[in-house]
Structures are given as C-alpha cells and as structure tokens.
Design a protein around this motif. Structure first.
Motif, PDB file in Angstrom:
ATOM      1  N   HIS A 162       6.413   8.105 -13.939  1.00 48.56           N
ATOM      2  CA  HIS A 162       6.613   9.147 -14.942  1.00 48.56           C
ATOM      3  C   HIS A 162       5.398   9.245 -15.866  1.00 48.56           C
ATOM      4  O   HIS A 162       4.944  10.343 -16.191  1.00 48.56           O
ATOM      5  N   GLU A 163       4.879   8.100 -16.293  1.00 47.70           N
ATOM      6  CA  GLU A 163       3.702   8.113 -17.169  1.00 47.70           C
ATOM      7  C   GLU A 163       2.481   8.683 -16.460  1.00 47.70           C
ATOM      8  O   GLU A 163       1.728   9.464 -17.032  1.00 47.70           O
ATOM      9  N   LEU A 174       2.923  12.434 -16.238  1.00 45.53           N
ATOM     10  CA  LEU A 174       2.719  13.099 -17.524  1.00 45.53           C
ATOM     11  C   LEU A 174       1.243  13.234 -17.850  1.00 45.53           C
ATOM     12  O   LEU A 174       0.780  14.301 -18.265  1.00 45.53           O
ATOM     13  N   SER A 209       2.695  21.129 -13.531  1.00 37.66           N
ATOM     14  CA  SER A 209       3.900  20.312 -13.380  1.00 37.66           C
ATOM     15  C   SER A 209       3.804  19.445 -12.135  1.00 37.66           C
ATOM     16  O   SER A 209       3.187  19.818 -11.144  1.00 37.66           O
ATOM     17  N   ALA A 262       7.271  15.499 -14.518  1.00 38.79           N
ATOM     18  CA  ALA A 262       6.707  15.923 -15.801  1.00 38.79           C
ATOM     19  C   ALA A 262       6.107  17.312 -15.686  1.00 38.79           C
ATOM     20  O   ALA A 262       5.758  17.768 -14.603  1.00 38.79           O
ATOM     21  N   SER A 263       5.990  17.982 -16.843  1.00 34.03           N
ATOM     22  CA  SER A 263       5.272  19.246 -16.917  1.00 34.03           C
ATOM     23  C   SER A 263       4.607  19.331 -18.286  1.00 34.03           C
ATOM     24  O   SER A 263       5.072  18.716 -19.250  1.00 34.03           O
ATOM     25  N   GLN A 264       3.527  20.070 -18.339  1.00 34.23           N
ATOM     26  CA  GLN A 264       2.757  20.198 -19.570  1.00 34.23           C
ATOM     27  C   GLN A 264       2.096  21.578 -19.579  1.00 34.23           C
ATOM     28  O   GLN A 264       1.706  22.077 -18.543  1.00 34.23           O
ATOM     29  N   TRP A 276       3.381  16.333 -27.121  1.00 36.20           N
ATOM     30  CA  TRP A 276       4.201  15.500 -26.248  1.00 36.20           C
ATOM     31  C   TRP A 276       5.465  15.108 -26.988  1.00 36.20           C
ATOM     32  O   TRP A 276       5.439  14.822 -28.174  1.00 36.20           O
TER      33      TRP A 276
END
Length: 131
Positions: A49-50, A53, A107, A112-114, A129
């Motif tokens: 996950h990290e 991200l 994404s 995660a997506s940003q 975040w």
C-alpha cells in the motif's frame, strides 16, 4: 491409500463393473495455492500500500507536468512514468486526465490513487495525503 470404489448406479448384478470416485487432489492443490496467495498478500499489505501510494503520487505529479507544462499527450506521459525509477509498481499505474480542472489522476488499482492539479502560479501540486 487407495481411492474408494463404488458400484455403478442401477447395477444389482454382482459382476457389475466398479467406478472410481473423482480425485480431489487438484481441487485441494488449487485451494492451498489460493490460501497461500491470500496469506502473502495480507502479510505484505502495508508495504504494498505504501509503495502504491508513493508511486501514484509520483506518477500524478509527473503526468501533470508532462501534460500541462510540456503540453504532451497523456499517452506519452505514461511512457515517462514507466521509465521512472518506480520498479515493478510502474506497470500497474494508470493515468487519467480531467481537462476541465487541469488535473491528472494516477491510480494503482485496489491500492491507492493520487491527483495533481495544475495552476499557472503554483505549477502542479498534489492533493493532500490522508492518513
């Protein structure tokens, strides 16, 4: 251990042929492999996950600069992201564009997506975040 045998349905004759029950070793092997994959994913979830991200944030910012500063197509910006030093995670990043708001969203599905938004004064900035 031998597989149990049973008589064919409808045969009352003592000389009737015997049929084998289907083997379950393939099904059990598939279930074991599935359980191991789920356990490995659960064990590495936080690290994955990290990584996702950070990869999404880097890709969103790179895609925003490429698309709105360099005025290139989003497809060619995807090539820039794949050439960056993101390792194996780069092949899972998807870029999408919101032309009306001058934003690029990156994404990594299920992780995660940003988004990064372009402003003439500040350039490309990531959304904050949330922890």
């Amino acid at each position: 251990m031998a597989t149990p045998m049973k008589r064919a349905v409808g045969d009352n004759n003592t000389s009737a042929y015997l049929t084998r029950q289907p083997s379950r070793w393939r099904r059990n092997l598939v279930l074991l492999a599935l359980m191991l994959a789920v356990a490995a994913l659960a064990w590495n979830w936080k690290r994955l996950h990290e990584q996702a991200l950070v990869s999404a944030a880097y890709s969103a910012r790179t895609g925003c600069v490429c698309r709105f500063v360099s005025q290139r197509s989003l497809k060619s910006c995807g090539g820039d992201v794949r050439m960056a030093g993101l390792g194996r995670m780069a092949r899972f990043v998807w870029l999408s564009e919101d032309a009306a708001n001058h934003a690029v969203k990156a994404s990594v599905p299920l992780f995660a997506s940003q988004s990064a938004t372009f402003d003439n004064k500040a350039g490309c900035q990531l959304e904050p975040w949330t922890g």
